[in-house]
Design a protein around this motif. Sequence first.
Motif, short mmCIF file in Angstrom:
data_model
loop_
_atom_site.label_atom_id
_atom_site.label_comp_id
_atom_site.label_asym_id
_atom_site.label_seq_id
_atom_site.Cartn_x
_atom_site.Cartn_y
_atom_site.Cartn_z
N ALA A 1 1.29 5.39 3.49
CA ALA A 1 2.26 4.50 4.08
C ALA A 1 3.45 5.31 4.59
O ALA A 1 3.79 6.35 4.01
N ASP A 2 4.08 4.82 5.62
CA ASP A 2 5.19 5.57 6.22
C ASP A 2 6.30 5.94 5.23
O ASP A 2 6.83 7.05 5.30
N PRO A 3 6.67 5.04 4.31
CA PRO A 3 7.79 5.39 3.41
C PRO A 3 7.53 6.60 2.51
O PRO A 3 8.48 7.20 2.01
N VAL A 4 6.27 6.95 2.29
CA VAL A 4 5.97 8.06 1.38
C VAL A 4 5.35 9.25 2.11
O VAL A 4 5.13 10.30 1.51
N LYS A 5 5.07 9.08 3.38
CA LYS A 5 4.40 10.13 4.14
C LYS A 5 5.26 11.39 4.15
O LYS A 5 6.47 11.33 4.38
N GLY A 6 4.64 12.51 3.87
CA GLY A 6 5.36 13.78 3.83
C GLY A 6 5.95 14.10 2.47
O GLY A 6 6.37 15.23 2.22
N ARG A 7 6.01 13.11 1.60
CA ARG A 7 6.57 13.32 0.25
C ARG A 7 5.52 13.14 -0.84
O ARG A 7 5.79 13.48 -2.00
N SER A 8 4.37 12.60 -0.47
CA SER A 8 3.36 12.29 -1.48
C SER A 8 2.01 12.84 -1.08
O SER A 8 1.71 12.99 0.11
N THR A 9 1.21 13.14 -2.08
CA THR A 9 -0.15 13.62 -1.86
C THR A 9 -1.09 12.91 -2.81
O THR A 9 -0.88 12.93 -4.03
N ILE A 10 -2.11 12.29 -2.24
CA ILE A 10 -3.15 11.68 -3.05
C ILE A 10 -4.34 12.63 -3.10
O ILE A 10 -4.69 13.26 -2.10
N SER A 11 -4.95 12.72 -4.25
CA SER A 11 -6.12 13.59 -4.41
C SER A 11 -7.03 12.98 -5.47
O SER A 11 -6.65 12.03 -6.17
N ARG A 12 -8.21 13.51 -5.57
CA ARG A 12 -9.16 12.99 -6.56
C ARG A 12 -10.01 14.11 -7.11
O ARG A 12 -10.23 15.14 -6.45
N ASP A 13 -10.47 13.89 -8.31
CA ASP A 13 -11.39 14.81 -8.97
C ASP A 13 -12.60 13.98 -9.38
O ASP A 13 -12.53 13.21 -10.34
N GLY B 1 -18.12 -0.07 5.58
CA GLY B 1 -17.44 0.29 6.81
C GLY B 1 -16.41 1.38 6.58
O GLY B 1 -16.23 1.86 5.47
N ALA B 2 -15.75 1.73 7.63
CA ALA B 2 -14.82 2.85 7.60
C ALA B 2 -13.66 2.59 6.65
O ALA B 2 -13.20 1.46 6.49
N PHE B 3 -13.21 3.64 6.02
CA PHE B 3 -12.05 3.56 5.14
C PHE B 3 -10.79 3.55 5.98
O PHE B 3 -10.59 4.39 6.84
N ALA B 4 -9.95 2.56 5.76
CA ALA B 4 -8.72 2.43 6.53
C ALA B 4 -7.63 1.86 5.63
O ALA B 4 -7.89 1.48 4.50
N GLN B 5 -6.42 1.80 6.15
CA GLN B 5 -5.32 1.35 5.31
C GLN B 5 -5.48 -0.10 4.88
O GLN B 5 -5.27 -0.44 3.73
N PHE B 6 -5.87 -0.95 5.80
CA PHE B 6 -5.91 -2.38 5.50
C PHE B 6 -7.32 -2.81 5.14
O PHE B 6 -7.95 -3.58 5.87
N VAL B 7 -7.82 -2.29 4.05
CA VAL B 7 -9.11 -2.72 3.54
C VAL B 7 -8.87 -3.47 2.24
O VAL B 7 -7.82 -3.37 1.61
N PHE C 1 0.84 -1.20 0.00
CA PHE C 1 0.00 0.00 0.00
C PHE C 1 0.87 1.25 0.00
O PHE C 1 1.89 1.31 0.70
N VAL C 2 0.46 2.25 -0.78
CA VAL C 2 1.17 3.51 -0.82
C VAL C 2 0.31 4.63 -0.23
O VAL C 2 0.73 5.35 0.66
N ALA C 3 -0.89 4.77 -0.76
CA ALA C 3 -1.76 5.86 -0.32
C ALA C 3 -3.20 5.53 -0.69
O ALA C 3 -3.45 4.76 -1.61
N GLY C 4 -4.13 6.13 0.06
CA GLY C 4 -5.54 5.93 -0.22
C GLY C 4 -6.33 7.18 0.07
O GLY C 4 -5.90 8.04 0.85
N ILE C 5 -7.49 7.27 -0.56
CA ILE C 5 -8.36 8.42 -0.35
C ILE C 5 -9.80 7.92 -0.33
O ILE C 5 -10.20 7.09 -1.15
#
Length: 125
Positions: free
Chosen positions: A60-72, A104-110, A46-50
């Motif tokens: 994910a910790d390895p990309v936190k602070g360096r990556s931004t996920i967004s959606r249109d 259910g709630a959106f979380a990293q491990f879905v 996993f890298v990122a989710g929205i």
Amino acid sequence: VQLQASGGGWVQTGGSLRLSCAASGRTFSAYDMGWFRQAPGKERRFVAGISASGGRTLYADPVKGRSTISRDNVKNTVYLQMNSLKPEDTAGYYCVARWAPGRGAFAQFVEYDYWGQGTLVTVSS
């Protein structure tokens, strides 16, 4: 839903890339979206989710602070902006989608329902 990722390429250490994932269908706003990556010889991670509304993002910790996920939700597209790229970011990046209503709630491990083809990111040192 069908997912088409693009935007990968070759970049030097410290550079930036923006990945895009275009989704088919008219219910894009009902899907949680995300990105995974798989480096050669390694597991897919996993890298990122929205969330479907865009109100919640996860990294994910390895990309936190360096990556931004967004959606249109008008363009049916999710993006992953990656900055300060490192050689260890080299991987195939995969777009994923999860039907959100009633799940259910959106979380990293879905569990995600749909996977797109990968787009390759290569970061040279």
